[in-house]
Write a protein that holds these residues in place. Structure first.
Motif, PDB file in Angstrom:
ATOM      1  N   TYR A  18       0.838  -1.200   0.000  1.00 48.99           N
ATOM      2  CA  TYR A  18       0.000   0.000   0.000  1.00 48.99           C
ATOM      3  C   TYR A  18       0.877   1.257   0.000  1.00 48.99           C
ATOM      4  CZ  TYR A  18      -3.947  -3.049   1.115  1.00 48.99           C
ATOM      5  OH  TYR A  18      -4.916  -4.022   1.070  1.00 48.99           O
ATOM      6  N   PRO A  19       0.400   2.331  -0.590  1.00 48.16           N
ATOM      7  CA  PRO A  19       1.222   3.543  -0.731  1.00 48.16           C
ATOM      8  C   PRO A  19       1.286   4.413   0.522  1.00 48.16           C
ATOM      9  CG  PRO A  19      -0.920   3.902  -1.741  1.00 48.16           C
ATOM     10  CD  PRO A  19      -0.887   2.465  -1.318  1.00 48.16           C
ATOM     11  N   PHE A  20       0.510   4.092   1.535  1.00 44.48           N
ATOM     12  CA  PHE A  20       0.450   4.962   2.708  1.00 44.48           C
ATOM     13  C   PHE A  20       1.250   4.391   3.884  1.00 44.48           C
ATOM     14  CE2 PHE A  20      -3.406   2.335   2.415  1.00 44.48           C
ATOM     15  CZ  PHE A  20      -3.305   1.582   3.575  1.00 44.48           C
ATOM     16  N   GLN A  21       1.641   5.288   4.771  1.00 46.65           N
ATOM     17  CA  GLN A  21       2.320   4.924   6.017  1.00 46.65           C
ATOM     18  C   GLN A  21       1.283   4.450   7.031  1.00 46.65           C
ATOM     19  OE1 GLN A  21       4.496   8.191   7.687  1.00 46.65           O
ATOM     20  NE2 GLN A  21       5.034   7.110   9.573  1.00 46.65           N
ATOM     21  N   LEU A  22       1.702   3.580   7.934  1.00 43.81           N
ATOM     22  CA  LEU A  22       0.805   3.034   8.937  1.00 43.81           C
ATOM     23  C   LEU A  22       1.340   3.338  10.332  1.00 43.81           C
ATOM     24  CD1 LEU A  22      -1.763   1.218   9.213  1.00 43.81           C
ATOM     25  CD2 LEU A  22      -0.225  -0.770   9.166  1.00 43.81           C
ATOM     26  N   ASN A  23       0.512   3.964  11.170  1.00 46.41           N
ATOM     27  CA  ASN A  23       0.881   4.251  12.558  1.00 46.41           C
ATOM     28  C   ASN A  23      -0.192   3.708  13.493  1.00 46.41           C
ATOM     29  OD1 ASN A  23       3.412   5.677  12.524  1.00 46.41           O
ATOM     30  ND2 ASN A  23       2.336   7.357  11.514  1.00 46.41           N
ATOM     31  N   PHE A  24       0.222   3.351  14.700  1.00 51.35           N
ATOM     32  CA  PHE A  24      -0.695   2.750  15.670  1.00 51.35           C
ATOM     33  C   PHE A  24      -0.731   3.548  16.963  1.00 51.35           C
ATOM     34  CE2 PHE A  24       0.647  -0.663  12.920  1.00 51.35           C
ATOM     35  CZ  PHE A  24      -0.509  -1.398  12.704  1.00 51.35           C
ATOM     36  N   ILE A  25      -1.933   3.699  17.507  1.00 51.48           N
ATOM     37  CA  ILE A  25      -2.074   4.278  18.837  1.00 51.48           C
ATOM     38  C   ILE A  25      -1.632   3.233  19.863  1.00 51.48           C
ATOM     39  CG2 ILE A  25      -3.707   5.201  20.537  1.00 51.48           C
ATOM     40  CD1 ILE A  25      -3.264   7.036  18.153  1.00 51.48           C
ATOM     41  N   LYS A  26      -0.825   3.642  20.824  1.00 53.89           N
ATOM     42  CA  LYS A  26      -0.345   2.738  21.862  1.00 53.89           C
ATOM     43  C   LYS A  26      -1.484   2.319  22.792  1.00 53.89           C
ATOM     44  CE  LYS A  26       4.377   4.571  22.286  1.00 53.89           C
ATOM     45  NZ  LYS A  26       5.324   5.259  23.197  1.00 53.89           N
ATOM     46  N   PRO A  27      -1.289   1.247  23.567  1.00 53.62           N
ATOM     47  CA  PRO A  27      -2.270   0.916  24.608  1.00 53.62           C
ATOM     48  C   PRO A  27      -2.495   2.119  25.519  1.00 53.62           C
ATOM     49  CG  PRO A  27      -0.731  -0.882  24.327  1.00 53.62           C
ATOM     50  CD  PRO A  27      -0.196   0.258  23.508  1.00 53.62           C
ATOM     51  N   TYR A  28      -3.727   2.370  25.875  1.00 57.71           N
ATOM     52  CA  TYR A  28      -4.086   3.612  26.565  1.00 57.71           C
ATOM     53  C   TYR A  28      -4.680   3.338  27.947  1.00 57.71           C
ATOM     54  CZ  TYR A  28      -7.878   2.037  23.506  1.00 57.71           C
ATOM     55  OH  TYR A  28      -8.778   1.258  22.804  1.00 57.71           O
ATOM     56  N   TYR A  29      -4.274   2.241  28.550  1.00 62.23           N
ATOM     57  CA  TYR A  29      -4.810   1.802  29.839  1.00 62.23           C
ATOM     58  C   TYR A  29      -4.682   2.847  30.929  1.00 62.23           C
ATOM     59  CZ  TYR A  29       0.076   1.096  31.148  1.00 62.23           C
ATOM     60  OH  TYR A  29       1.407   1.302  31.423  1.00 62.23           O
ATOM     61  N   ASN A  30      -3.676   3.728  30.818  1.00 63.20           N
ATOM     62  CA  ASN A  30      -3.456   4.763  31.834  1.00 63.20           C
ATOM     63  C   ASN A  30      -3.614   6.171  31.282  1.00 63.20           C
ATOM     64  OD1 ASN A  30      -1.202   4.772  30.233  1.00 63.20           O
ATOM     65  ND2 ASN A  30       0.277   4.815  31.908  1.00 63.20           N
ATOM     66  N   ASN A  31      -4.126   6.261  30.066  1.00 59.97           N
ATOM     67  CA  ASN A  31      -4.302   7.564  29.424  1.00 59.97           C
ATOM     68  C   ASN A  31      -5.406   8.358  30.127  1.00 59.97           C
ATOM     69  OD1 ASN A  31      -6.086   9.086  27.209  1.00 59.97           O
ATOM     70  ND2 ASN A  31      -3.926   9.288  26.690  1.00 59.97           N
ATOM     71  N   THR A  32      -5.160   9.617  30.371  1.00 63.85           N
ATOM     72  CA  THR A  32      -6.099  10.448  31.123  1.00 63.85           C
ATOM     73  C   THR A  32      -7.476  10.499  30.475  1.00 63.85           C
ATOM     74  OG1 THR A  32      -4.303  11.829  31.964  1.00 63.85           O
ATOM     75  CG2 THR A  32      -6.515  12.756  32.052  1.00 63.85           C
ATOM     76  N   GLU A  33      -7.523  10.656  29.150  1.00 64.98           N
ATOM     77  CA  GLU A  33      -8.815  10.752  28.464  1.00 64.98           C
ATOM     78  C   GLU A  33      -9.608   9.451  28.585  1.00 64.98           C
ATOM     79  OE1 GLU A  33      -6.273  13.939  26.885  1.00 64.98           O
ATOM     80  OE2 GLU A  33      -5.962  11.788  27.121  1.00 64.98           O
ATOM     81  N   TYR A  34      -8.911   8.321  28.467  1.00 66.56           N
ATOM     82  CA  TYR A  34      -9.579   7.022  28.610  1.00 66.56           C
ATOM     83  C   TYR A  34     -10.098   6.830  30.031  1.00 66.56           C
ATOM     84  CZ  TYR A  34      -9.850   1.974  29.499  1.00 66.56           C
ATOM     85  OH  TYR A  34     -10.245   0.727  29.907  1.00 66.56           O
TER      86      TYR A  34
END
Length: 351
Positions: free
Chosen positions: A154-170
């Motif tokens: 595929y021509p696009f770059q792929l990025n992933f959100i890290k696990p957010y178990y301690n993320n303030t918004e979550y």
């Protein structure tokens, strides 16, 4: 002239059978349980176990379980993930698609849809809908998408959100979704997480000498915690309890969905449902933070089977708190993470 859309968001969830027919459930279970990160034993033994023993026995029972929660629109998990897709789409200016690790819609379909909507697509921000790192959930989803991306050229770059178990918004969204249920009389709130074999925890220990080996390992600082599911569940529980002002003794955590006879993470949710009424816990609230969308494991295993077990053993009231689903704070959190990544703030992106 308007600038071409170059970003896209991919929401990744576990998946569901296409229908409640046994053949569709069988197909789904075969794909799920043949994943080497779910049942991590040699292929031939895994195939014999899954296709020869587990699936033939489990498929008819699972089909009945799915029938008890199925909606007119289809699988609750798929329906709720589509609702999340639309809600996030309302918050961002670039296209949002969904894909399941197992079953439909596939990652290939989602990629095709994103490229159709954004022909000059140069980056896809993938959001695994798993707050905690586990080889059988977050890891397998990420590695599967990486493999499909590489093979498809595929021509696009792929990025992933890290696990957010301690993320303030979550944490804030989770606490806010639970808060209304605390207005009713209750003795205890149990945070029930999906279980994994203890073997997976030891196998994922990046240090090789910490997880389930050091006394009180989840509360002793270690590099292993970046990939330790149990530690991350403990942290989520503590942060949400603190946010809600829950006193010690008023809350606890456990692990559900055990499969097979080997040792899984403890305490077991099913066992706690039997024990708690004897301990004086008669009015119970249950939250399931490992799941962001209600599914078989919450709607049937907890809200139906779990309630029946708890009440049978002397409980008086049982309330399962719905998952985040499309809670406004959760929607804004997901959209915000993707917006931050798109804006070049990479602190939440998996390297």
């Amino acid at each position: 002239m308007a600038q071409a859309i170059r970003k896209g968001i991919l929401l990744m969830n576990l998946g569901s059978p296409d229908s409640t027919e046994v053949k569709d459930v069988r197909r789904y279970l075969n794909e799920f349980l043949m994943d080497e990160r779910v049942i991590d034993i040699p292929y031939l033994i895994r195939a014999l176990l899954v296709k020869g023993i587990i699936v033939p026995f489990r498929a008819p029972k699972s089909a009945k379980a799915y029938q008890s929660i199925w909606t007119d629109e289809g699988s609750p998990l798929i329906v709720l993930t589509k609702q999340l897709q639309q809600a996030v789409q309302d918050e961002v200016s670039y296209p949002v698609e969904i894909a399941m690790r197992y079953g439909n819609p596939t990652v290939q379909h989602a990629f095709a849809q994103l490229m159709q909507k954004a022909p000059e697509l140069d980056e896809v921000i993938a959001v695994p809908l798993y707050p905690h790192y586990a080889m059988s959930s977050y890891e397998t989803a990420v590695e599967s998408v990486k493999e499909i991306h590489a093979k498809g050229n595929y021509p696009f770059q792929l990025n992933f959100i890290k696990p957010y178990y301690n993320n303030t918004e979550y944490i804030d969204a989770l606490a806010e979704s639970i808060k209304p249920y605390l207005q009713q009389e209750f003795d205890h709130i149990l945070f029930s997480y999906h279980g994994v074999p203890e073997r997976h925890i030891r196998k994922g220990d990046t240090t090789g000498c910490h997880c389930l080996k050091v006394n009180d390992c989840c509360n002793v600082d270690s590099a292993a915690h970046t990939q330790c599911y149990r530690h991350q569940c403990v942290v989520t529980t503590k942060l949400v309890a603190k946010k809600l002002g829950l006193p010690e003794g008023k809350f606890g955590f456990s692990f559900q969905s055990r499969l097979g006879k080997e040792e899984w993470l403890k305490p077991y949710t099913a066992k706690r449902f039997e024990e708690m009424p004897k301990e004086g816990i008669k009015k119970l609230l249950v939250a399931c933070p490992a799941f962001v969308s209600d599914c078989l494991e919450t709607l049937e295993e907890i809200a139906e089977e779990g309630k029946e077990d708890f009440m049978h053993h002397g409980g008086e009231s049982f309330t399962m708190i719905p998952c985040l689903n499309i809670h406004p704070m959760w929607v804004k959190a997901v959209a915000g993470w993707a917006n931050n990544v798109a804006a070049g703030e990479k602190e939440m992106v998996l390297a």
